[in-house]
Design an enzyme around this catalytic site. Structure first.
Site, PDB file in Angstrom:
ATOM      1  N   ASP A 106       5.819  26.681   5.920  1.00 13.49           N
ATOM      2  CA  ASP A 106       4.480  26.529   5.376  1.00 13.49           C
ATOM      3  C   ASP A 106       3.640  27.647   5.992  1.00 13.49           C
ATOM      4  O   ASP A 106       4.010  28.230   7.011  1.00 13.49           O
ATOM      5  CB  ASP A 106       3.931  25.155   5.753  1.00 13.49           C
ATOM      6  N   ASP A 116       3.283  21.428   8.938  1.00 16.99           N
ATOM      7  CA  ASP A 116       2.253  20.861   9.820  1.00 16.99           C
ATOM      8  C   ASP A 116       1.548  19.657   9.214  1.00 16.99           C
ATOM      9  O   ASP A 116       0.448  19.311   9.649  1.00 16.99           O
ATOM     10  CB  ASP A 116       1.210  21.933  10.163  1.00 16.99           C
ATOM     11  N   ASP A 118      -0.491  27.950   6.027  1.00 19.68           N
ATOM     12  CA  ASP A 118      -1.733  27.526   6.685  1.00 19.68           C
ATOM     13  C   ASP A 118      -1.471  26.406   7.683  1.00 19.68           C
ATOM     14  O   ASP A 118      -0.970  25.340   7.317  1.00 19.68           O
ATOM     15  CB  ASP A 118      -2.748  27.048   5.645  1.00 19.68           C
TER      16      ASP A 118
END
Length: 223
Positions: free
Chosen positions: A7, A169, A9
């Site tokens: 991922d 995240d 961001d």
């Protein structure tokens, strides 16, 4: 080829400062001033532009879906104009990527950021060439947590989607990996790090220095 997909961001890079600046540009245009705070609202920022607009308008008692729709393109343009002013890679992230590539893994990005913005950001940060593939929110008709973007990233890397691992995240990343039937590793150093354990990923990551070892153990277990 076995693959590792990141991922963007909140996982590879902290993009919250530039995202919040773009959202506050919109709120100032509405006459509210800076509504979101860089420190307190980093987690909100990493949920995307519409989430930031919704959160800010709700705080002001002015939430309206039509306003979100109207200002979302404004936010994207403001973000595009200043995409890498405050953004930085988390410590050790690129070193871990280099180590994985040296071990023979294909390494890519699967993000819910629009593809053009993700490409622009990685170019601006000088790191696009480190990743063999990039799939964004609008690359396919579906986006995470649908598993297809993750699978497509693995395929573009020349890998088997069943032999990949997702580093993320959020619950979105956890659910994407689960739907794809592959392991996930969730980082604990992002704004929502303290919430990651409750999502029960296959591993938690506190330091990018150990990621290559974690990946080898998990993909070996999944073989």
């Amino acid at each position: 080829m076995r693959t590792v997909v990141f991922d963007l961001d909140g996982t590879l890079a902290d993009t919250s400062g530039d995202l919040i600046a773009a959202a506050n540009y919109c709120f100032c245009d509405m006459g509210f001033g800076d509504v979101l705070d860089v420190q307190a609202d980093a987690g909100v920022a990493l949920r995307g532009g519409r989430r930031m607009l919704t959160e800010g308008l709700t705080r002001m008692g002015r939430f309206d879906e039509a306003t979100v729709d109207r200002f979302y393109p404004v936010l994207l343009e403001a973000y595009r104009a200043n995409i890498a002013e405050h953004t930085f890679f988390f410590p050790g992230a690129l070193e871990a990527v280099d180590a994985l590539r040296a071990q023979g893994y294909g390494v890519g990005i699967c993000t819910n950021k629009p593809e053009a913005l993700a490409e622009q950001l990685m170019q601006a940060l000088g790191a696009r060439e480190a990743f063999g593939a990039l799939v964004g929110a609008d690359t396919l008709p579906v986006r995470k947590p649908d598993p297809e973007p993750l699978r497509e990233t693995a395929r573009r890397l020349g890998g088997d989607p069943a032999q990949t691992i997702l580093i993320g995240d959020s619950d979105t990343d956890r659910n994407t990996a689960k739907a794809a039937g592959v392991p996930s590793v969730l980082v604990t150093f992002g704004p929502s790090g303290e919430d990651m354990a409750a999502l029960e990923p296959e591993a938690l990551l506190e330091d990018y220095a150990v990621l290559p070892m974690v990946v080898e153990a998990l993909i070996g277990r999944n073989s």
